[in-house]
Design an enzyme around this catalytic site. Structure first.
Site, PDB file in Angstrom:
ATOM      1  N   TYR A  71       0.836  -1.204   0.000  1.00 58.33           N
ATOM      2  CA  TYR A  71       0.000   0.000   0.000  1.00 58.33           C
ATOM      3  C   TYR A  71       0.872   1.256   0.000  1.00 58.33           C
ATOM      4  O   TYR A  71       0.678   2.157  -0.799  1.00 58.33           O
ATOM      5  CB  TYR A  71      -0.904  -0.016   1.238  1.00 58.33           C
ATOM      6  N   PHE A 123      -7.909  18.767 -24.897  1.00 54.46           N
ATOM      7  CA  PHE A 123      -8.580  17.479 -25.042  1.00 54.46           C
ATOM      8  C   PHE A 123      -9.941  17.537 -24.328  1.00 54.46           C
ATOM      9  O   PHE A 123     -10.134  18.353 -23.437  1.00 54.46           O
ATOM     10  CB  PHE A 123      -7.685  16.394 -24.424  1.00 54.46           C
ATOM     11  N   ASP A 124     -10.885  16.670 -24.721  1.00 58.40           N
ATOM     12  CA  ASP A 124     -12.253  16.814 -24.188  1.00 58.40           C
ATOM     13  C   ASP A 124     -12.354  16.673 -22.664  1.00 58.40           C
ATOM     14  O   ASP A 124     -12.994  17.484 -22.003  1.00 58.40           O
ATOM     15  CB  ASP A 124     -13.270  15.908 -24.917  1.00 58.40           C
ATOM     16  N   ASP A 214       0.286  18.638 -21.409  1.00 53.92           N
ATOM     17  CA  ASP A 214      -0.552  17.455 -21.429  1.00 53.92           C
ATOM     18  C   ASP A 214       0.267  16.496 -22.291  1.00 53.92           C
ATOM     19  O   ASP A 214       0.309  16.606 -23.516  1.00 53.92           O
ATOM     20  CB  ASP A 214      -1.916  17.772 -22.044  1.00 53.92           C
ATOM     21  N   ALA A 216       0.415  13.222 -23.054  1.00 50.72           N
ATOM     22  CA  ALA A 216      -0.044  11.884 -23.467  1.00 50.72           C
ATOM     23  C   ALA A 216       0.786  11.289 -24.611  1.00 50.72           C
ATOM     24  O   ALA A 216       1.084  10.105 -24.614  1.00 50.72           O
ATOM     25  CB  ALA A 216      -1.519  11.940 -23.857  1.00 50.72           C
ATOM     26  N   LYS A 257      -1.514   6.115 -23.511  1.00 46.97           N
ATOM     27  CA  LYS A 257      -0.982   6.454 -24.831  1.00 46.97           C
ATOM     28  C   LYS A 257       0.509   6.112 -24.841  1.00 46.97           C
ATOM     29  O   LYS A 257       0.875   4.957 -24.963  1.00 46.97           O
ATOM     30  CB  LYS A 257      -1.211   7.939 -25.140  1.00 46.97           C
ATOM     31  N   HIS A 449     -21.105  12.692 -26.500  1.00 48.65           N
ATOM     32  CA  HIS A 449     -20.786  11.789 -27.608  1.00 48.65           C
ATOM     33  C   HIS A 449     -20.714  10.325 -27.188  1.00 48.65           C
ATOM     34  O   HIS A 449     -20.865   9.441 -28.016  1.00 48.65           O
ATOM     35  CB  HIS A 449     -19.490  12.209 -28.311  1.00 48.65           C
TER      36      HIS A 449
HETATM   37  C1  LIG Z   1      -6.370  10.533 -23.514  1.00 45.49           C
HETATM   38  C2  LIG Z   1      -6.011  11.908 -23.243  1.00 45.49           C
HETATM   39  C3  LIG Z   1      -6.302  12.504 -22.000  1.00 45.49           C
HETATM   40  C4  LIG Z   1      -7.091  11.800 -20.915  1.00 45.49           C
HETATM   41  O1  LIG Z   1      -6.472  10.645 -20.499  1.00 45.49           O
HETATM   42  P1  LIG Z   1      -7.279   9.341 -20.014  1.00 45.49           P
HETATM   43  O2  LIG Z   1      -6.192   8.389 -19.684  1.00 45.49           O
HETATM   44  O3  LIG Z   1      -8.145   8.901 -21.129  1.00 45.49           O
HETATM   45  O4  LIG Z   1      -8.073   9.752 -18.816  1.00 45.49           O
HETATM   46  C5  LIG Z   1      -5.888  13.796 -21.817  1.00 45.49           C
HETATM   47  N1  LIG Z   1      -5.247  14.474 -22.778  1.00 45.49           N
HETATM   48  C6  LIG Z   1      -4.950  13.950 -23.961  1.00 45.49           C
HETATM   49  C7  LIG Z   1      -4.222  14.742 -24.987  1.00 45.49           C
HETATM   50  C8  LIG Z   1      -5.334  12.651 -24.246  1.00 45.49           C
HETATM   51  O5  LIG Z   1      -5.060  12.130 -25.451  1.00 45.49           O
END
Ligand SMILES: *Cc1c(COP(=O)(O)O)cnc(C)c1O
Length: 457
Positions: A71, A123-124, A214, A216, A257, A449
């Site tokens: 933990y 991103f959304d 961000d 990813a 990603k 969506h």
């Molecule tokens: C996928 C993604 C996120 C969110 O990540 P999750 O792992 O799906 O919660 C944020 N920003 C970008 C650019 C992404 O491609």
């Protein structure tokens, strides 16, 4: 012709099945013409997302066996922390279960009602988290980034003019932070140049604004910098990645990603004070700050994945797979966004179905038709995803209405890509005379969506 080098061979396979045309008709109808509502077993080739859908390596699987499920103070966490420190040179790591969780922890600490977050096409979930905290996302992407056909090597770049306008309007107090998304997912997987990252970083430093990635698809962005920005062409991916991260105060990361894992994420930070402030939010939302919603196995797989994703042979093959799909579609005159991005090929719905009115979701119709034609699941990144303005309630009309063919990492072969090209080509050729698109059958509130259903007009 340059030879294609595939830097892996296949050790384990997962069977997939193509349903009959009649069954596909039925399945998509039952799903309300929304592919998020389809069971995956009804899908032959799944291009919904590159998120958590990649294949793991045998090194990742063997590292998982070392997973320490303690933990507190898990050895797996320290191995992950070390990998992140080594690759990104950011000293403080907060583990979370996926990217949006990193956003939640960050925004919980940094955003107060009325604040704004300027960035390049958020991103959304990123935008939704900012709004959930009472903030607003301000899009500062360069104009070229909103033009589907303009040939710019770094369409993910931020417009410094728009950024300073935002600064003049909101000032230091109202700007929570500036966010650079690498690569810019919602903008078509387009990269941000090192030059632009440095300029934005410099602007933020001068004006006392925190700046985050961000991150990813940080490795894919680094690869584009190496390929397209002259002064970086002889540098290794690892050194480009370090240079990128030297420009920011930290990052949020969806490891689904460029972490090459099914689930996982983190926040990495430069400032120890901020790190201490975020720990309680991590504990509250995610779990203790040495696991953050992940298992030890999960963290070890990610530590290994982060190293593999920076390998040049991996990235060259990855980006070239995407390019292959895009180029074959261009040869057949399917309208796509160019230049081709890193993780996906984006079909321009408005040009694909030029006879269909813009508010009848042409890109969503492309998604539906390529499922019907070939059992391929793509996703709409357009008017449906854009949703409604939180202030006015009106439908937002995005600059582009796109159907995204997203490429999972290390999963499909060239034969799969040839099949996809043939299906999309067939749908394109047979759809030129269409005049009617889709409308909502049932529109859900919030992130609509995923769950809404459609009807054909
Ligand atoms: C996928 C993604 C996120 C969110 O990540 P999750 O792992 O799906 O919660 C944020 N920003 C970008 C650019 C992404 O491609």
């Amino acid at each position: 012709m340059a030879r294609t080098v595939v830097p892996y061979k296949i050790k384990i396979v997962e069977p997939i099945e193509l349903l009959s045309p009649l069954e596909r008709q039925e399945r998509i109808k039952d799903a309300g013409l929304n592919v998020f509502r389809l069971r995956s077993k009804y899908v032959y080739i799944d291009l919904l997302t590159d998120s958590g859908t990649g294949a793991m390596s045998h090194d990742q699987l063997s590292q998982m066996m070392l997973g320490d499920e303690s933990y507190a103070g898990s050895e797996s966490f320290y191995r992950l922390e070390e990998a992140i420190q080594d690759i990104m040179h950011l000293p403080f790591v907060i583990p979370v279960h996926q990217g949006r969780a990193a956003e939640q922890v960050l925004d919980h600490v940094l955003i107060q009602k009325g604040m704004v977050v300027p960035g390049n096409t958020h991103f959304d979930t990123t935008k939704a988290h900012i709004e959930f905290r009472g903030g607003r996302a301000i899009d500062c992407t360069i104009a070229e980034g909103r033009d589907a056909t303009c040939d710019h090597p770094f369409k993910g770049n931020l417009d410094l003019g728009l950024l300073s306008q935002a600064y003049e309007k909101y000032g230091r107090e109202q700007i929570a932070y500036v966010l650079i998304t690498v690569t810019c997912n919602s903008g078509g997987g387009q990269p941000v140049s090192m030059k632009n990252i440095k300029e934005v970083s410099e602007f933020c430093r001068q004006n006392g604004l925190p700046v985050f990635f961000d991150a990813a698809r940080f490795a894919e962005n680094a690869y584009f910098i190496q390929q397209r920005e002259d002064e970086h062409k002889n540098k290794s991916i690892r050194s480009i990645v370090r240079e990128m991260f030297s420009c920011v105060d930290g990052c949020t990361m969806s490891a689904k990603k460029d972490g090459l894992v099914p689930i996982g994420g983190f926040l990495a930070l430069r400032d120890e004070k901020l790190f201490e402030e975020m720990k309680p939010s991590d504990i509250l939302f995610e779990g203790f700050y040495t696991y953050g919603g992940m298992s030890g196995m999960n963290m070890d797989a990610m530590a290994q994945g982060l190293m593999e994703v920076c390998e040049e042979s991996y990235l060259a093959h990855r980006i070239n797979q995407t390019a292959y799909l895009g180029q074959e579609l261009i040869k057949r005159e399917v309208p796509i966004v160019t230049p081709i991005g890193g993780h996906a090929v984006f079909i321009d719905g408005r040009r694909f179905y030029s006879g269909i009115p813009e508010d009848e979701f042409p890109a969503q119709l492309v998604v539906v038709e390529i499922y019907r034609e070939g059992g391929i699941r793509a996703v709409e990144i357009g008017s449906c995803l854009a949703g409604r303005d939180p202030d006015t309630g009106h439908n937002i009309r995005p600059a582009l209405d796109l159907c995204r063919l997203t490429i999972p990492r290390r999963v499909y072969t060239q034969e799969h890509f040839d099949y996809i090209v043939d299906v999309v080509d067939t749908v394109h050729k047979s759809g030129r005379s269409r005049r009617k698109g889709l409308a909502f059958d049932m529109e859900t509130k919030g992130i609509r969506h995923f769950t809404s259903t459609f009807k054909e007009l």
